[in-house]
Write an enzyme that holds these catalytic residues in place. Structure first.
Site, mmCIF file in Angstrom:
data_model
loop_
_atom_site.group_PDB
_atom_site.id
_atom_site.type_symbol
_atom_site.label_atom_id
_atom_site.label_comp_id
_atom_site.label_asym_id
_atom_site.label_seq_id
_atom_site.Cartn_x
_atom_site.Cartn_y
_atom_site.Cartn_z
ATOM 1 N N HIS A 207 0.061 5.845 -11.624
ATOM 2 C CA HIS A 207 -1.266 5.352 -11.886
ATOM 3 C C HIS A 207 -2.170 6.270 -11.725
ATOM 4 C CE1 HIS A 207 -1.352 5.170 -7.340
ATOM 5 N NE2 HIS A 207 -2.386 5.322 -7.615
HETATM 6 C C1 UD1 Z 1 -8.042 3.667 -7.241
HETATM 7 C C2 UD1 Z 1 -8.299 4.976 -6.341
HETATM 8 C C3 UD1 Z 1 -6.911 5.647 -6.329
HETATM 9 C C4 UD1 Z 1 -5.794 4.819 -5.484
HETATM 10 C C5 UD1 Z 1 -5.742 3.693 -6.531
HETATM 11 C C6 UD1 Z 1 -4.923 2.676 -5.858
HETATM 12 C C7 UD1 Z 1 -10.630 5.841 -6.841
HETATM 13 C C8 UD1 Z 1 -11.237 7.169 -7.416
HETATM 14 N N1 UD1 Z 1 -9.317 5.866 -7.168
HETATM 15 O O1 UD1 Z 1 -7.507 3.977 -8.693
HETATM 16 O O2 UD1 Z 1 -7.463 6.946 -5.204
HETATM 17 O O3 UD1 Z 1 -4.703 5.478 -5.665
HETATM 18 O O4 UD1 Z 1 -6.988 3.016 -6.523
HETATM 19 O O5 UD1 Z 1 -4.080 1.604 -6.557
HETATM 20 O O6 UD1 Z 1 -11.008 5.216 -5.980
HETATM 21 N N2 UD1 Z 1 -8.200 -2.456 -12.916
HETATM 22 C C9 UD1 Z 1 -7.841 -3.771 -13.072
HETATM 23 N N3 UD1 Z 1 -7.785 -4.718 -12.331
HETATM 24 C C10 UD1 Z 1 -8.018 -4.243 -10.873
HETATM 25 C C11 UD1 Z 1 -8.431 -2.899 -10.716
HETATM 26 C C12 UD1 Z 1 -8.499 -2.011 -11.381
HETATM 27 O O7 UD1 Z 1 -7.492 -4.055 -14.444
HETATM 28 O O8 UD1 Z 1 -8.120 -5.435 -9.898
HETATM 29 C C13 UD1 Z 1 -8.067 -1.535 -13.998
HETATM 30 C C14 UD1 Z 1 -9.381 -1.273 -14.680
HETATM 31 O O9 UD1 Z 1 -9.111 -0.973 -16.203
HETATM 32 C C15 UD1 Z 1 -10.077 0.149 -14.022
HETATM 33 C C16 UD1 Z 1 -8.664 0.934 -13.861
HETATM 34 O O10 UD1 Z 1 -7.792 -0.133 -13.250
HETATM 35 O O11 UD1 Z 1 -10.897 0.493 -15.001
HETATM 36 C C17 UD1 Z 1 -8.968 1.737 -12.553
HETATM 37 O O12 UD1 Z 1 -9.369 1.342 -11.299
HETATM 38 P P1 UD1 Z 1 -10.332 1.936 -10.326
HETATM 39 O O13 UD1 Z 1 -10.471 1.282 -9.312
HETATM 40 O O14 UD1 Z 1 -11.171 2.639 -10.918
HETATM 41 O O15 UD1 Z 1 -9.261 3.079 -10.120
HETATM 42 P P2 UD1 Z 1 -7.576 2.927 -9.871
HETATM 43 O O16 UD1 Z 1 -6.901 3.911 -10.842
HETATM 44 O O17 UD1 Z 1 -7.003 1.791 -9.458
HETATM 45 N N1 UDP Z 2 2.330 -1.512 -3.703
HETATM 46 C C1 UDP Z 2 2.312 -2.920 -3.848
HETATM 47 N N2 UDP Z 2 2.823 -3.647 -5.141
HETATM 48 C C2 UDP Z 2 2.877 -2.543 -6.335
HETATM 49 C C3 UDP Z 2 2.950 -1.268 -6.078
HETATM 50 C C4 UDP Z 2 2.414 -0.648 -4.859
HETATM 51 O O1 UDP Z 2 2.335 -3.583 -2.925
HETATM 52 O O2 UDP Z 2 3.261 -2.821 -7.467
HETATM 53 C C5 UDP Z 2 1.835 -1.020 -2.350
HETATM 54 C C6 UDP Z 2 2.592 0.147 -1.731
HETATM 55 O O3 UDP Z 2 3.740 -0.487 -1.206
HETATM 56 C C7 UDP Z 2 1.685 0.830 -0.943
HETATM 57 C C8 UDP Z 2 0.380 0.481 -1.609
HETATM 58 O O4 UDP Z 2 0.717 -0.459 -2.542
HETATM 59 O O5 UDP Z 2 1.462 -0.036 0.522
HETATM 60 C C9 UDP Z 2 0.129 1.850 -2.383
HETATM 61 O O6 UDP Z 2 -1.059 1.574 -3.302
HETATM 62 P P1 UDP Z 2 -1.299 2.546 -4.530
HETATM 63 O O7 UDP Z 2 0.077 3.154 -5.014
HETATM 64 O O8 UDP Z 2 -1.835 1.661 -5.613
HETATM 65 O O9 UDP Z 2 -2.283 3.592 -4.055
HETATM 66 P P2 UDP Z 2 -2.260 4.992 -3.415
HETATM 67 O O10 UDP Z 2 -1.469 4.915 -2.210
HETATM 68 O O11 UDP Z 2 -1.619 6.088 -4.578
HETATM 69 O O12 UDP Z 2 -3.772 5.345 -3.116
#
Ligand code: UD1
Ligand code: UDP
Length: 376
Positions: A207
């Site tokens: 992601h």
């Molecule tokens: C965010 C964090 C990232 C973290 C990740 C964990 C920031 C800048 N980034 O990234 O560090 O690793 O969360 O998962 O805060 N979306 C959905 N449903 C949701 C949430 C998001 O569809 O419930 C989609 C939307 O299209 C959105 C995109 O995901 O635009 C990105 O979501 P966003 O919260 O901006 O950043 P992440 O990529 O999730």
């Molecule tokens: N995780 C989860 N389901 C998934 C993918 C990840 O429960 O399908 C959990 C994972 O075990 C960890 C956390 O989500 O505890 C990590 O989140 P993510 O990778 O979204 O964020 P990051 O750590 O990169 O910020």
């Protein structure tokens, strides 16, 4: 400090929930008054609700529903929403987690309102300011009053940035506390049966913007993942960020590729526990595979968690090198270079953090050093 002080935890994204659960539980055991503010940065049930259920987190006292947007739009909405809710609740301490936009916004709001803050997972650095998270980490650490570090390398990063040592506590890793708590429930068999995959399989989570936000990057990555799938069936619980782009690049269900919705915490870690290999760009997954002893290939040029390489099963790879690295990992299995797991990743980080916070709350706003509360 007031009678019966209030601690607020600001949470917004999937990894925040995993890191906060042990801290909330341990503060509860010490009788500290507390509440969760959910910013709504993540809002799908499989990105949010399932974690509250799996981790036993109490319901938030407020959900700001900020949702998605560009960095500016999302951060602006977070700032406005958080200022209002923080003023309304009037906390004595706000605790923030990790490096997401909700973390950054909460720290900025509190700094301007003169409200004291604690940062859990302080001091991690990738030294790559092209990552939005690195900017969030640097700003958050520079404005926090209490900094809780998960690994020793964080201490030197904070010292180099001029953070006084008295503010910093090496406490271990609360994400690993959550993993320890879940361990008895982690059973790959039912998840494997439900997904209809063979007993030997790999898992991939992808992601990071650098991997999934452009068609070029997505194509290069997907080609590499499909080559891995020639060696071993691969399950991909897809983060919503990359869903469309990765599908357009060819990441679709096939004989040895299974693309599924994001999994709940217990199901996901069950799958990881039984996997022969994990391919990821997640921060947390690098740590969890280290503790579970599962080989992990991280498709990134750097990591803010080098301890998962020196004390764990993690290796950095480029997309081009991923297929060969997967072949090697599948034949060699997991090996930890140092032969030791990271120090203090023992399931007791939450209680350590709670003890420091509780002492700090009793300390009439003095610094931890002035209270005689030292780094653990
Ligand atoms: C965010 C964090 C990232 C973290 C990740 C964990 C920031 C800048 N980034 O990234 O560090 O690793 O969360 O998962 O805060 N979306 C959905 N449903 C949701 C949430 C998001 O569809 O419930 C989609 C939307 O299209 C959105 C995109 O995901 O635009 C990105 O979501 P966003 O919260 O901006 O950043 P992440 O990529 O999730
Ligand atoms: N995780 C989860 N389901 C998934 C993918 C990840 O429960 O399908 C959990 C994972 O075990 C960890 C956390 O989500 O505890 C990590 O989140 P993510 O990778 O979204 O964020 P990051 O750590 O990169 O910020």
């Amino acid at each position: 400090m007031r009678e019966n002080p209030l601690v607020l935890h600001v949470l917004g994204a999937r990894p925040n929930f995993v890191k906060a659960a042990p801290v909330v539980r341990a503060l509860g055991e010490l009788g500290v008054r507390q509440g969760i503010i959910h910013t709504g940065q993540h809002y799908d049930a499989l990105m949010s609700d399932v974690f509250f259920a799996d981790l036993g987190l109490p319901d938030p006292v407020a959900n700001l529903g900020v949702g998605s947007g560009s960095h500016a739009k999302q951060t602006a909405a977070l700032l406005v929403g958080l200022e209002e809710v923080v003023l309304e609740h009037d906390p004595d301490l706000v605790v923030v987690y990790g490096d997401v936009n909700s973390t950054l916004a909460a720290i900025l709001v509190c700094a301007k309102l003169g409200i004291r803050t604690a940062h859990v997972e302080a001091g991690l650095r990738s030294f790559d300011r092209g990552m939005p998270e690195e900017v969030n980490r640097i700003v958050t650490d520079s404005l926090s009053d209490l900094l809780f570090a998960t690994s020793p390398d964080a201490l030197s990063h904070l010292a180099a940035e001029g953070v006084p040592a008295a503010k910093v506590h090496l406490v271990g890793n609360p994400m690993i506390d959550s993993l320890f708590s879940a361990l008895p429930s982690l059973d790959p068999a039912p998840v494997v049966a439900r997904l209809g995959i063979p007993a030997r399989y790999a898992v991939a989570t992808l992601h990071r913007p650098a991997n999934v936000d452009t068609p070029e990057a997505a194509k290069e990555l997907v080609s590499a993942v499909l080559e891995v799938a020639h060696q071993i069936p691969i399950v991909v619980p897809i983060h919503p960020r990359g869903r469309t782009r990765l599908a357009e690049a060819g990441l679709v269900d096939g004989p040895s590729v299974k693309v599924i919705e994001p999994l709940g915490y217990v199901d996901f870690l069950s799958l990881v526990r039984g996997a022969a290999l994990v391919v990821t760009d997640s921060g947390g997954v690098q740590e969890e595979t280290t503790m579970l002893g599962v080989p992990c290939l991280t498709v990134r040029p750097n990591t803010e968690r080098p301890i998962t390489i020196t004390h764990g099963t993690n290796r950095l790879v480029t997309p081009a090198l991923l297929p060969a690295a997967a072949g090697k990992a599948l034949s060699d299995g997991a090996a930890t270079p140092s032969g030791e797991l990271p120090p203090l990743w023992d399931g007791a980080a939450g209680p350590r953090i709670a003890r420091v916070i509780s002492a700090w709350l009793k300390g009439d706003n003095l610094s931890p050093a002035a209270q005689g509360v030292r780094s653990e």
